[in-house]
Design an enzyme around this catalytic site. Structure first.
Site, PDB file in Angstrom:
ATOM      1  N   HIS B 151      33.741  36.944  47.255  1.00  0.00           N
ATOM      2  CA  HIS B 151      34.663  35.867  47.613  1.00  0.00           C
ATOM      3  C   HIS B 151      36.069  36.401  47.801  1.00  0.00           C
ATOM      4  CE1 HIS B 151      31.455  34.559  44.853  1.00  0.00           C
ATOM      5  NE2 HIS B 151      31.180  33.773  45.862  1.00  0.00           N
TER       6      HIS B 151
HETATM    7  S1  FES Z   1      35.197  37.472  44.281  1.00  0.00           S
HETATM    8 FE1  FES Z   1      33.623  36.130  43.632  1.00  0.00          FE
HETATM    9  S2  FES Z   1      32.357  37.500  42.573  1.00  0.00           S
HETATM   10 FE2  FES Z   1      33.966  38.768  43.162  1.00  0.00          FE
END
Ligand code: FES
Ligand code: HEM
Lengths: 428, 186
Positions: B151
């Protein structure tokens, strides 16, 4: 299980004897003659389709469990063995995997149907809430099942989802490790996920029984949302709707068969054909397609806990919908303004699904030039805002200010026109 | 309780207080029993003895060349051992940590060698993104450290979270130097 006076008359000595001791044949007979509104359309066939899906998942699932090995060293190979070596495994494994997708497709149609025709409104609030519970348990079942083949997406999906519990303040980490049975997703996790994946479909079956009970207690809604007033407004479930449902099932099975025989892997992810590797995260993790909108909502906010709360809220809001929508008019057919907002809502659900499948920092085609314009994070934010606004702003306010169209007096009048003046009303 | 006595069918006086007492005592005993039974049913899902005893690993730092990173599986999760370059160390130390979401100096993220000094060349941490547990990719991201593809969390060369949804720096496991070049994790 039905709220209409029973018309069953046992004919033989044996059935009379049984009827006095356990009126089970009566229950079945009353079910088959249940008076259903005479104007149900094909959107109302998805309940039957869903029942079929559940039975199919349970049968194919039990068969898979006979060959599947819930151990991290063997799980991946055992699924491949089912597909290659077990007699008809090539058919039965995709029936289960594709079946899960078909199940979710059907449940989404069923739910949007309810949203459109106002099926959640009085007196069907409890019926609707039980439906929401079924959907929740289905999501858990689908997630648990997806970890079983122990591919890369299985493993990392399980890691990300169980990570949600780690976001709970204070006890998060202990809670997460308790769920996993270790410090990370491992054999203990796979084992318990298998046990729970076996259990939950039977919980769903029990909930479905209560769902149908509630349905038969309050009666079915229908496309115009007018309660049947006389017997003329209804038809016996059998043969009218058994046949209609059967036809819909055949069409549904044709689509199912297309995926099963020609595109068994189209709805899955290629990375799940790589065995789970705890040391390597795939470059792009995505859940199964049916979770994508919620995944987009999760990623729309840059904060871990807020993201999870928003995602939970997206489902929780469905539970309280009966009290958010202030309009007394059930069907959107008579709510032209609300209808417009409904279609926009559906559109944004698809947008959320699209956002969930894309990398957040990527730019949205047609809405950006180079790296200027809208990226997927912002698109998912806009869609998320609309998603919530539809439930907590639009529906509550619209019910108070909109001007619904005139509703027909009865279902029969809506279909046949006003027959009261014609001297010779056509015989039924 | 009641002023007028109530007589049951056998001619005995009904004592409501006694009945209430028995009712509450029975309920309490049943509730305690249910709680006692629930305890093992819930606790069995926790970490088993063999998982807890997963033990420790020794890592020879001299085998890790400058600019290289070792990934070792410990307790089911990867431990990163990075031999940082002079540039990476300078970057890690030059950060104004008041800007960080989870402020920690680079020194706070190291452990002392047997001489009691810090060796900034070797960064040892649990290579798990503190967002939802993906494994970040090394030598990437906006801060030359790690980037989590799941993410989009960016970590710097000290493994501190700098940008993105992850709330915390990557964790430092329990470890000690057992000689100048060997560490023991766990
Ligand atoms: S940014 Fe969501 S798991 Fe690493
Ligand atoms: C609500 C109904 C069910 C749903 C939605 C569901 C969903 C799923 C999904 C999505 C998978 C992963 C398939 C893949 O990607 O290969 C799966 C696998 C599996 N399921 Fe189910 N399932 C259901 C019922 C059951 C039942 C009742 C059983 C009985 C034990 C079962 C046993 C299994 C087994 C053994 C696997 C692993 C083999 C495989 O991956 O094909 N399932 N399930």
């Amino acid at each position: 299980m039905s709220g209409h006076p029973s018309t069953y008359e046992p004919k033989y000595g044996a059935t009379k004897w049984l009827d006095q001791r356990l009126p089970i044949v009566r229950m079945g007979a009353d079910f088959m003659t249940f008076p259903s509104p005479r104007n149900l359309n094909y959107w109302y066939t998805f309940g039957g389709i869903l029942a079929l899906c559940l039975v199919s998942q349970i049968i194919t699932g039990i068969i898979l469990a006979m060959h599947y090995v819930p151990h991290i060293d063997f799980a991946f190979d055992s699924v491949q063995r089912i597909r290659r070596d077990v007699p008809f495994g090539w058919l039965l494994q995709p029936m289960h995997a594709v079946g899960a997708s078909m199940f979710f497709f059907a449940v989404y149609v069923h739910m949007f149907r309810g949203l459109y025709y106002g099926s959640y409104k009085a007196p069907r609030e409890v019926l609707w809430i039980i439906g929401c519970l079924i959907y929740l348990v289905m999501m858990a079942t689908g997630f648990l099942g997806y970890t079983l083949p122990w591919g890369q997406m299985s493993f990392w999906g399980a890691t990300v989802i169980t990570g949600f519990f780690g976001a709970v303040p204070v006890v998060g980490e202990s809670l997460q490790q308790w769920l996993l049975g270790g410090y990370a997703v491992d054999n203990a996790t796979l084992n318990r996920f298998f046990a729970l994946h076996y259990l939950l479909p039977f919980v769903i079956a029990a909930l479905v029984a209560v769902h149908v009970w509630a349905l038969h207690h309050v009666g079915q809604n229908n496309p115009i949302g007018i309660t049947p007033k006389t017997q003329k407004d209804t038809l016996s479930f059998h043969p009218y709707y058994t046949v209609k449902d059967a036809f819909a099932v055949v069409v549904f099975l044709l689509i199912f068969a297309f995926f099963l025989f020609y595109q068994p892997d189209a709805l899955g992810h290629a990375d799940n054909y790589i065995q789970a590797d705890a040391l390597k995260t795939p470059p792009h993790i995505v859940p199964e397609w049916y979770f994508l909108p919620f995944y987009a909502i999760l990623r729309a906010v840059p904060d871990k806990l807020a993201g999870i709360l928003l995602m939970i809220g997206a489902i929780a809001v469905l539970f309280v919908l009966p009290w958010l929508d202030t309009s007394k008019v059930r069907s959107m057919r008579f709510r032209p303004v609300a209808r417009g907002f409904f279609w926009i809502f559906l559109f944004f659900c698809f947008i959320l699904g699209w956002c969930g499948a894309e990398t957040p920092d990527n730019m949205v085609p047609f809405m950006s030039v180079g790296d200027k314009g809208l990226n997927f994070t912002w698109l998912s934010r806009i869609a998320t805002i609309y998603y919530f606004a539809y439930f907590v702003v639009i529906l509550p306010i619209l019910g108070l200010v909109e001007n619904p169209k005139d509703r027909p007096e009865s279902i029969t009048k809506a279909i046949l026109g006003d027959t009261s003046h014609s001297a010779a009303a056509p015989a039924e | 309780m009641s002023e007028t006595q109530v007589i049951d069918a056998h001619g005995e006086v009904i004592d409501d207080d006694k009945r209430d007492f028995i009712f509450i005592a029975t309920g309490a005993a049943a509730a305690a029993g249910a709680a006692l039974l629930a305890w093992p049913l819930v606790a069995q899902m926790g970490k088993a003895a063999d998982t807890l005893a997963a033990g420790s690993v020794e890592i020879d730092l001299s085998k890790v060349a400058e600019g290289q990173q070792l990934k070792i599986l410990w307790r089911g999760a990867p431990v990163f051992v990075r031999h940082r370059t002079a540039k990476e160390i300078a970057e890690a130390e030059g950060v104004d940590i008041s800007d960080c979401p989870d402020p920690q100096t680079d020194d706070e993220r190291l452990r002392p060698t047997p001489e009691g000094k810090l060796d900034p060349r070797f960064l040892v941490m649990i290579g798990v993104c503190t967002h939802f547990g993906c494994i970040p990719v090394g030598e990437s991201g906006d801060f030359d450290g790690w980037y989590c593809p799941c993410h989009g969390s960016h970590y710097d060369t000290s493994g501190r979270i700098r940008k993105g949804p992850a709330p915390k720096n990557m964790a430092i496991p329990d470890y000690v130097y057992i000689s100048d070049t060997v560490i023991k994790v766990g």
